[in-house]
Design a protein around this motif. Structure first.
Motif, PDB file in Angstrom:
ATOM      1  N   ARG A 116      77.633  19.200 -82.619  1.00  0.00           N
ATOM      2  CA  ARG A 116      77.913  19.978 -83.827  1.00  0.00           C
ATOM      3  C   ARG A 116      77.690  21.467 -83.610  1.00  0.00           C
ATOM      4  N   THR A 117      76.714  21.819 -82.817  1.00  0.00           N
ATOM      5  CA  THR A 117      76.465  23.240 -82.576  1.00  0.00           C
ATOM      6  C   THR A 117      77.562  23.882 -81.732  1.00  0.00           C
ATOM      7  N   ALA A 147      78.714  40.596 -82.919  1.00  0.00           N
ATOM      8  CA  ALA A 147      78.007  39.321 -82.794  1.00  0.00           C
ATOM      9  C   ALA A 147      77.540  38.827 -84.141  1.00  0.00           C
ATOM     10  N   GLU A 148      77.209  39.743 -85.040  1.00  0.00           N
ATOM     11  CA  GLU A 148      76.746  39.355 -86.360  1.00  0.00           C
ATOM     12  C   GLU A 148      77.950  39.124 -87.257  1.00  0.00           C
ATOM     13  N   ALA A 149      78.435  37.903 -87.295  1.00  0.00           N
ATOM     14  CA  ALA A 149      79.582  37.584 -88.139  1.00  0.00           C
ATOM     15  C   ALA A 149      79.129  37.455 -89.583  1.00  0.00           C
ATOM     16  N   LEU A 180      66.648  27.315 -85.318  1.00  0.00           N
ATOM     17  CA  LEU A 180      66.180  28.176 -86.408  1.00  0.00           C
ATOM     18  C   LEU A 180      66.100  29.632 -85.956  1.00  0.00           C
ATOM     19  N   LEU A 181      65.618  29.855 -84.746  1.00  0.00           N
ATOM     20  CA  LEU A 181      65.527  31.223 -84.225  1.00  0.00           C
ATOM     21  C   LEU A 181      66.915  31.784 -83.916  1.00  0.00           C
ATOM     22  N   ALA A 182      67.876  30.903 -83.663  1.00  0.00           N
ATOM     23  CA  ALA A 182      69.253  31.365 -83.489  1.00  0.00           C
ATOM     24  C   ALA A 182      69.881  31.722 -84.828  1.00  0.00           C
ATOM     25  N   GLU A 183      69.371  31.127 -85.878  1.00  0.00           N
ATOM     26  CA  GLU A 183      69.848  31.426 -87.229  1.00  0.00           C
ATOM     27  C   GLU A 183      69.276  32.741 -87.739  1.00  0.00           C
ATOM     28  N   LYS A 184      67.987  32.967 -87.443  1.00  0.00           N
ATOM     29  CA  LYS A 184      67.327  34.183 -87.928  1.00  0.00           C
ATOM     30  C   LYS A 184      66.106  34.432 -87.056  1.00  0.00           C
ATOM     31  N   GLY A 221      73.126  32.667 -81.991  1.00  0.00           N
ATOM     32  CA  GLY A 221      73.647  32.088 -83.227  1.00  0.00           C
ATOM     33  C   GLY A 221      75.043  32.529 -83.575  1.00  0.00           C
ATOM     34  N   SER A 222      75.523  33.624 -82.956  1.00  0.00           N
ATOM     35  CA  SER A 222      76.902  34.035 -83.211  1.00  0.00           C
ATOM     36  C   SER A 222      77.895  33.153 -82.461  1.00  0.00           C
TER      37      SER A 222
END
Length: 571
Positions: free
Chosen positions: A207-208, A12-14, A77-81, A88-89
């Motif tokens: 866009r997302t 999941a962490e690309a 933002l929470l999906a980013e970090k 976010g993946s």
């Protein structure tokens, strides 16, 4: 920078394609906090503008929109970090944040400008407005400093069935709330700012990749989506508090949509450029008018309305056959000129059937006024009714009838589009000579397209005559045909959702933007120019249509091929 999607099954962490600045994420959180705090404070000293944004700790409508935008930004933002990093993946949080942050900054700048111009000076902007503006600017700056990530393919994202159905329900409920809220805004600036906010959020979600996922869900659960759409449409009158003005606009949108859907068969599927299509709507309207109970009706026969509907549709279809038989052997610009001439001939003919220049059939330029409301059985469409404590007036009654009509029109279009006839029309649109060489009856199918399109327009015209309570030749000018064609081009040729969206935009905006007076057509022209430049396939285009304009997109070509294989396997 383009996103590279990872194969399914990888972590999941690309990996990050480009490192961002460490300050970006906390700067974004600070921007969200300031945007929310500022929205709970007063934005304007003058309480008479923008629906009153002058009260502390009691957000107005535009402030609530800013809070919603801030919350959505926080999720990204929470999906980013943060705790939502697995989300976010899948979602392109960075691109979504860039669009959302920039859009919110523009939104706040325009609000400051609106307060300044309407209240008579920048001094009338209260501290809350500046706090929210700074928050939006910080959020935008943060978004452009965040890194882009490699993502998974959204078509592989799966949720439990109940969750996907819930997502569709939430989406349709949001559309209902947004439509009801926007139509209820009477202030010009508030309406424009609301439209801007809706456009920003929709673009950010696109866009997302969230809307892409919704599209895949919709493909898997078409029946649920269709049912949800009609439930939302059915509930719309109950959100208007008996407002005849808004329901009148909604009815015009439905009539325009049903007519545009008929033209979509002619233009979107068969590829025949018809610039006089409004004449078929007029033929249905005049048929209903002269057979009505109006004191100015010139025909003594008064059949039941259900029979009138069929007669009006058949009259329009016959006109379609009359104009199509001698002219469909030409195509392109020549056909456009012929159909344009037919539209003008119809309008002048209706103006001349006044007993002086011809038989007295339509009362000439005066038309047929005083058309009474429909009465089917004991139900009078002109009476008000109270349902669940909500007053539903005359226009609400016609709205439900038009909802049945648009459902029938969509059903006809969908069935024809997915049939052998529809494939023949598409073949003619793509290459008429090649279709003829492969054995397609080109002339017969083109004539059928004209006849079916005219029939559907005639149906809409019979209801339009009773809802408007009058018909006259000046209602069916060339500009109306141009707007119908523009709705198809804007929304997406050959699609259902696209045409409905295009018709809604082109019928709703002129009604709500009357304060722009003569500049409305200028805005309409600019909108079409921008569409042709940045999205020529339309707002909601089929993948095959997209591929025609983006042949270099290999990923899209693969998706189109997979979609074709799925359809073939289903058959």
């Amino acid at each position: 920078m383009t996103d590279v999607k990872t194969p399914v099954g990888e972590a999941a962490e690309a990996p990050v394609s480009k490192p961002g600045k460490p300050i970006a994420w906390p700067l974004g959180i600070a921007g969200v906090a300031l945007l929310v705090v500022g929205s709970f404070l007063s934005w304007s000293y003058n309480s008479q503008i923008l629906n009153d944004l002058s009260i502390n700790f009691y957000p107005g409508g535009l402030q609530l929109l800013a809070i919603f935008g801030a919350v959505l930004s926080l999720v990204l933002l929470l999906a980013e970090k943060g705790p939502l990093v697995k989300l976010g993946s899948w979602l392109d949080a960075t691109l979504g944040l860039r669009m959302l942050g920039t859009g919110l900054a523009v939104y706040m700048v325009l609000i400051v400008i609106a307060i300044t111009t309407q209240a008579g000076g920048l001094i009338n902007v209260n501290p809350g407005g500046y706090v929210s503006l700074v928050g939006a600017l910080l959020l935008a700056a943060s978004a452009w400093m965040l890194p882009l990530r490699q993502l998974r393919d959204m078509s592989e994202a799966r949720l439990p069935g109940w969750a996907e159905i819930l997502a569709i329900a939430v989406l349709m409920g949001s559309i209902l709330y947004a439509a009801a809220y926007a139509l209820g805004l009477q202030d010009a600036w508030s309406f424009i700012l609301c439209l801007l906010f809706i456009a920003v959020v929709a673009t950010a979600l696109f866009r997302t990749g969230a809307l892409s996922w919704i599209g895949h869900v919709a493909q898997r659960r078409k029946r649920v989506l269709t049912l949800a759409a009609f439930v939302v449409a059915f509930l719309f009158p109950f959100t208007q508090n008996g407002s005849d003005a808004n329901m009148s606009i909604a009815n015009q949108v439905l009539i325009f949509s049903a007519t545009a859907m008929g033209l979509n068969i002619v233009v979107g599927l068969a590829g025949l450029l018809d610039l006089g299509y409004i004449a078929f709507l007029g033929a249905g309207s005049y048929t209903a008018a002269v057979l009505s109970q109006s004191a100015f009706a010139t025909v003594n026969w008064k059949p039941p309305f259900l029979l009138v509907v069929l007669l009006g549709a058949c009259v329009s279809m016959v006109l379609g056959l009359i104009i199509g038989t001698p002219t469909l052997r030409v195509s392109g610009d020549y056909l456009a000129i012929v159909t344009l001439g037919f539209g003008e001939i119809f309008r002048f003919t209706m103006g001349n059937l006044d007993g002086n220049n011809g038989p007295n059939l339509t009362n000439g330029p005066n038309g047929v006024p005083g058309i009474p409301d429909l009465k089917i059985g004991n139900f009078n469409f002109g009476d008000s009714h109270i349902v669940a404590g909500i007053d539903l007036g005359r226009f609400s009654n016609y709205y439900f009838l038009l909802l049945v009509l648009i459902g029938f029109v969509i059903l006809v279009f969908a069935r024809l589009n997915n049939s052998r006839i529809g494939r023949g029309w598409v073949a003619i649109r793509e290459d008429e000579k090649a279709a003829e060489a492969m054995g397609v009856n080109v002339f017969g199918l083109k004539l059928l397209a004209f006849a079916v399109g005219a029939f559907l327009a005639g149906l809409a015209g019979t209801i339009k005559a009773h809802q408007d309570a009058a018909v006259s030749p000046d209602q069916y000018q060339f500009i109306e045909s141009a707007f119908l064609l523009a709705a198809i081009v804007l929304g997406g040729m050959g699609t259902i959702a696209g045409v409905l969206l295009g018709a809604t935009i082109l019928k709703l905006l002129p009604e709500k933007l009357r304060f722009f007076s003569e500049y409305r057509l200028l805005m309409f022209g600019l909108l079409l120019v921008l569409m042709m430049r940045f999205r020529p396939e339309g707002l909601v285009a089929s993948r095959r249509r997209q591929l025609e304009f983006h042949e270099e997109d290999e990923e899209l070509a693969v998706a189109v091929e997979e979609e074709h294989l799925i359809v073939e396997e289903a058959k």
